[in-house]
Write an enzyme that holds these catalytic residues in place. Structure first.
Site, mmCIF file in Angstrom:
data_model
loop_
_atom_site.group_PDB
_atom_site.id
_atom_site.type_symbol
_atom_site.label_atom_id
_atom_site.label_comp_id
_atom_site.label_asym_id
_atom_site.label_seq_id
_atom_site.Cartn_x
_atom_site.Cartn_y
_atom_site.Cartn_z
ATOM 1 N N GLU A 103 2.813 1.915 8.920
ATOM 2 C CA GLU A 103 3.947 1.022 10.200
ATOM 3 C C GLU A 103 4.690 3.060 11.034
ATOM 4 O O GLU A 103 4.551 2.889 12.023
ATOM 5 C CB GLU A 103 4.643 0.603 9.991
ATOM 6 C CG GLU A 103 5.640 0.691 8.581
ATOM 7 C CD GLU A 103 6.930 0.031 8.157
ATOM 8 O OE1 GLU A 103 6.345 -0.224 6.563
ATOM 9 O OE2 GLU A 103 7.401 -0.539 8.924
ATOM 10 N N ASP A 156 0.381 -1.644 0.924
ATOM 11 C CA ASP A 156 0.548 -2.660 1.211
ATOM 12 C C ASP A 156 -0.009 -3.918 2.533
ATOM 13 O O ASP A 156 0.575 -4.977 2.175
ATOM 14 C CB ASP A 156 1.864 -2.391 2.405
ATOM 15 C CG ASP A 156 3.156 -1.675 1.216
ATOM 16 O OD1 ASP A 156 3.971 -0.646 1.434
ATOM 17 O OD2 ASP A 156 2.684 -1.005 -0.044
ATOM 18 N N GLY A 158 3.269 7.038 2.608
ATOM 19 C CA GLY A 158 2.629 6.722 0.959
ATOM 20 C C GLY A 158 1.143 7.622 1.100
ATOM 21 O O GLY A 158 0.798 6.324 1.851
ATOM 22 N N MET A 165 4.145 -2.913 -5.835
ATOM 23 C CA MET A 165 4.775 -1.988 -4.666
ATOM 24 C C MET A 165 4.354 -3.370 -3.605
ATOM 25 O O MET A 165 3.169 -3.885 -3.800
ATOM 26 C CB MET A 165 3.726 -0.600 -4.232
ATOM 27 C CG MET A 165 4.604 0.331 -5.076
ATOM 28 S SD MET A 165 3.734 1.801 -4.694
ATOM 29 C CE MET A 165 5.024 3.116 -5.697
ATOM 30 N N GLY A 166 4.412 -2.439 -2.535
ATOM 31 C CA GLY A 166 4.392 -3.712 -1.186
ATOM 32 C C GLY A 166 5.435 -3.556 -0.253
ATOM 33 O O GLY A 166 5.655 -3.845 0.756
HETATM 34 O O1 F6P Z 1 4.187 1.890 2.157
HETATM 35 C C1 F6P Z 1 3.488 2.084 0.654
HETATM 36 C C2 F6P Z 1 4.715 2.272 -0.393
HETATM 37 O O2 F6P Z 1 3.394 2.401 -1.472
HETATM 38 C C3 F6P Z 1 4.817 1.012 -1.100
HETATM 39 O O3 F6P Z 1 4.574 -0.201 -1.621
HETATM 40 C C4 F6P Z 1 6.462 1.689 -1.680
HETATM 41 O O4 F6P Z 1 7.039 1.115 -1.616
HETATM 42 C C5 F6P Z 1 6.552 2.926 -1.349
HETATM 43 O O5 F6P Z 1 5.536 2.979 -0.399
HETATM 44 C C6 F6P Z 1 7.018 3.688 -2.759
HETATM 45 O O6 F6P Z 1 7.418 5.449 -1.353
HETATM 46 P P1 F6P Z 1 7.437 6.609 -1.591
HETATM 47 O O7 F6P Z 1 6.451 7.042 -2.857
HETATM 48 O O8 F6P Z 1 7.846 7.389 -1.055
HETATM 49 O O9 F6P Z 1 8.145 6.341 -3.149
#
Ligand code: F6P
Length: 341
Positions: free
Chosen positions: A103, A127, A10, A169-170
């Site tokens: 991660e 996060d 992300g 988010m998180g």
């Molecule tokens: O890991 C960061 C994050 O923004 C999380 O908080 C969220 O659940 C996820 O990425 C969303 O993923 P994507 O941008 O692939 O939809």
């Protein structure tokens, strides 16, 4: 030396500050050349590169996102993925790699380190759930974005005597919810680490209305009700096995309306929390991470991640960053309960 740089997972504000610092110090102090790999691990996997020089990294400090692009590509899910990465690194004359990510990205870096790839990790995620670093850049900016939204939602909730649920988010850690909820004066904060009681939430909602104010409920997207389940968008998983979290905020609003008779609305902040210019804290932290990452490369200290310990930038084993998720300690969460209701 020729150093490869990639940004994975992300995106978040601050990524470009890391890139700028790595290149500025690497070129000016060590005389290095740099190659930008596009779109996370997809870049080394498919040989997708871009020029990374003093000129191409000028003016990017305040820019959100990443000039390199990002993805959630997992090379360990691709046939001969590791071999393809090693071939492309050799083809590009890369001596070492700086991987900027969370991660998933750093989990791949850890495995590649064990397979002989010279890599340094830089911890990134809104996060704030990476282990062995006090903070990751991106987090402070997302908390400020969420806090500003909560401040705005107070006035419209009060005008209409409504309960307003703010979903942040998180993923499976409640750091953004906890910090933005405290900063925004929430009537309650709900995080994945502590299952919540809908009846208790409704008590806090009623209590806040009785005080003459309208309740703002801040809920993390991964929060789980005591007698229910995590809410997901669908059953699909990404390349690292993550579900798409979505819906807990709407679910809670409906519960509040049904149980209290009060009007409730939901605002899902979503990717707004990942957009725009980085905060000053994140610009400084990201810059310091970049400076120390290229120094670690220069010193040949591979298999490490730069980390914030207090106000010092330390180097920790890459493996330690992803060996467990850094979640909100329950005792820290309980500190804020005095403000609930
Ligand atoms: O890991 C960061 C994050 O923004 C999380 O908080 C969220 O659940 C996820 O990425 C969303 O993923 P994507 O941008 O692939 O939809």
């Amino acid at each position: 030396m020729r150093i490869g740089v990639l940004t994975g997972g992300g995106d978040c504000p601050g990524l470009n500050a890391v890139i700028r610092a790595v290149v500025r110090k690497g070129v000016k102090e060590y005389g290095y050349e740099f190659v930008g790999f596009r779109d996370g691990w997809k870049g080394p996997l498919e040989g997708l590169t871009m020029e990374l020089t003093l000129a191409t990294t000028r003016g990017i400090l305040p820019r959100g996102g990443t000039i390199l692009g990002s993805s959630r590509t997992n090379p360990f899910k691709i046939e001969n993925g590791v071999e393809k990465i090693k071939e492309n690194l050799a083809k590009a004359g890369i001596d070492a790699l700086i991987a900027i990510g969370g991660e998933d990205t750093l989990g791949v870096a850890t495995k590649l380190d064990a397979l002989g790839v010279k890599v340094i990790g830089v911890p990134k995620t809104i996060d704030n759930d990476l282990n062995n670093t006090d903070y990751t850049f991106g987090f402070d900016t997302s908390v400020n974005i969420a806090m500003e939204a909560i401040d705005r939602l107070h006035t419209t909730a009060e005008s209409h005597h409504r309960a307003l649920v703010v979903e942040v988010m998180g993923r499976h850690a409640g750091w953004i919810a906890l910090h933005s909820g405290i900063a925004g004066g929430a009537a309650c904060i709900l995080i994945p680490e502590v299952k919540f009681s809908v009846d208790k939430v409704c008590e806090w909602v009623e209590s806040r209305f009785k005080s003459g104010f309208a309740p703002i409920i801040v809920i993390a997207e991964g929060a789980i009700p005591q007698d229910g389940d995590m809410q997901t968008k669908d059953q699909t998983l990404d390349a690292f096995g993550h579900v798409k979290l979505s819906g807990i905020g709407e679910w809670l609003s409906a519960q509040i309306e049904a149980k209290t008779g009060k009007e409730a609305r939901t605002s899902v902040l979503g990717h707004i929390q990942r957009g725009g210019t980085p905060s000053a804290f994140d610009r400084v932290l990201a810059t310091r991470f970049g400076l120390h990452a290229i120094t670690a490369v220069h010193e040949g200290d591979f298999g490490k991640m730069v980390a914030l310990h207090g106000t010092t930038i330390a180097r920790v084993p890459l493996a330690s960053a992803t060996e467990k998720l850094k979640t909100v300690p329950v005792e820290m969460y309980k500190e804020s309960e005095i403000f609930f209701g």
